[in-house]
Design an enzyme around this catalytic site. Sequence first.
Site, PDB file in Angstrom:
ATOM      1  N   ALA A 238       0.861  -1.080   0.026  1.00  0.00           N
ATOM      2  CA  ALA A 238       0.058   0.105  -0.084  1.00  0.00           C
ATOM      3  C   ALA A 238       0.945   1.292   0.085  1.00  0.00           C
ATOM      4  O   ALA A 238       1.982   1.204   0.524  1.00  0.00           O
ATOM      5  CB  ALA A 238      -0.918  -0.037   1.401  1.00  0.00           C
TER       6      ALA A 238
ATOM      7  N   GLY B  12      -0.075  -5.321   0.676  1.00  0.00           N
ATOM      8  CA  GLY B  12      -0.777  -5.338  -0.063  1.00  0.00           C
ATOM      9  C   GLY B  12      -0.655  -5.819  -1.497  1.00  0.00           C
ATOM     10  O   GLY B  12      -1.807  -6.352  -2.021  1.00  0.00           O
TER      11      GLY B  12
ATOM     12  N   GLU C 290      -1.132  -9.296  -1.070  1.00  0.00           N
ATOM     13  CA  GLU C 290      -2.362  -9.774  -1.051  1.00  0.00           C
ATOM     14  C   GLU C 290      -3.313  -9.791  -1.964  1.00  0.00           C
ATOM     15  O   GLU C 290      -4.132 -10.406  -2.094  1.00  0.00           O
ATOM     16  CB  GLU C 290      -3.046  -8.837   0.511  1.00  0.00           C
ATOM     17  CG  GLU C 290      -2.521  -9.058   1.851  1.00  0.00           C
ATOM     18  CD  GLU C 290      -2.797  -8.143   2.674  1.00  0.00           C
ATOM     19  OE1 GLU C 290      -3.493  -8.599   3.767  1.00  0.00           O
ATOM     20  OE2 GLU C 290      -2.603  -6.846   2.648  1.00  0.00           O
TER      21      GLU C 290
ATOM     22  N   GLU D 273       4.123  -5.717   7.178  1.00  0.00           N
ATOM     23  CA  GLU D 273       3.159  -4.766   7.945  1.00  0.00           C
ATOM     24  C   GLU D 273       3.353  -4.664   9.333  1.00  0.00           C
ATOM     25  O   GLU D 273       3.359  -3.456  10.036  1.00  0.00           O
ATOM     26  CB  GLU D 273       1.783  -5.270   8.125  1.00  0.00           C
ATOM     27  CG  GLU D 273       0.992  -4.884   6.600  1.00  0.00           C
ATOM     28  CD  GLU D 273       1.357  -6.057   5.409  1.00  0.00           C
ATOM     29  OE1 GLU D 273       0.764  -5.961   4.189  1.00  0.00           O
ATOM     30  OE2 GLU D 273       2.220  -7.095   5.870  1.00  0.00           O
TER      31      GLU D 273
END
Length: 266
Positions: A82, A125, A128, A148
């Site tokens: 992200a 992300g 993911e 993270e």
Amino acid sequence: MSDSTTGASHTLASTRTFETIRLRESDDRLHVALDRPEVRNAIDLTMVEELHAVCDHLERQPKVLIISGTEVNGKGVFASGADIAQLRERRRDDALAGINSQVFSRVARLPMPVIAALDGWTLGGGAELAYAADFRIATPRVRIGQPETNLGIMAAAGATWRLRELVGEPLAKELLLAGRVLDADEALAARLVTALHPPEELLAAADALADRICAQDPLAVRLSKAVFHLPEAAHPMVDELAQAVLFESPAKFDRMQAFLDRKNTK
């Protein structure tokens, strides 16, 4: 920036322009290349919104989706995670809105299969998003991990449960809790990716896999994917209901007759 292959009946690129992804579309597939090279394809709100637009399109016109990254300074990057600058400013209500998890779940639920073609950094992300795909193929340069917890947050867009299903609890905990990053051989051994290809052959390999999928009956593929992801309690009844639909489809009769005709001519 968008480009599209001519010949598709109605391409997504013909309806709007995109800032963070590039598109190549034909009648049976859509290739989405993440394209924010200046930040190693970090997933920001604009990219999330544009991925929602991709899902809108593919929910109305089901096709195989191929997702890839871009090459940055001669090195492959799928997505570095992200966008940290945006992530730093998010608060409780942003987390509860599931900004990334909602779009990744939508990708996972698309009617036709999704192929993630991974090259280079596939982190946070970005990883993911890859877990939400039905197939993951990669290059020897791929690196997959969940950083993270080192940033004071958790992987909350699917990794805590999809990763456990994909590689098992012990390895999932190493990635989620200890910051382990898998190289290509480790990812292949864990079956997190199913094949490795040289970088220059990765997209051709993704298209070859899409060719095999598209050679199947589309309705049979769609129902098989939908049934596969249902909870155990739904089986076998849902399998039988889906099969009942397929037993009445024209494609079933045509394909089985073609098989019998070929067998009889041998």
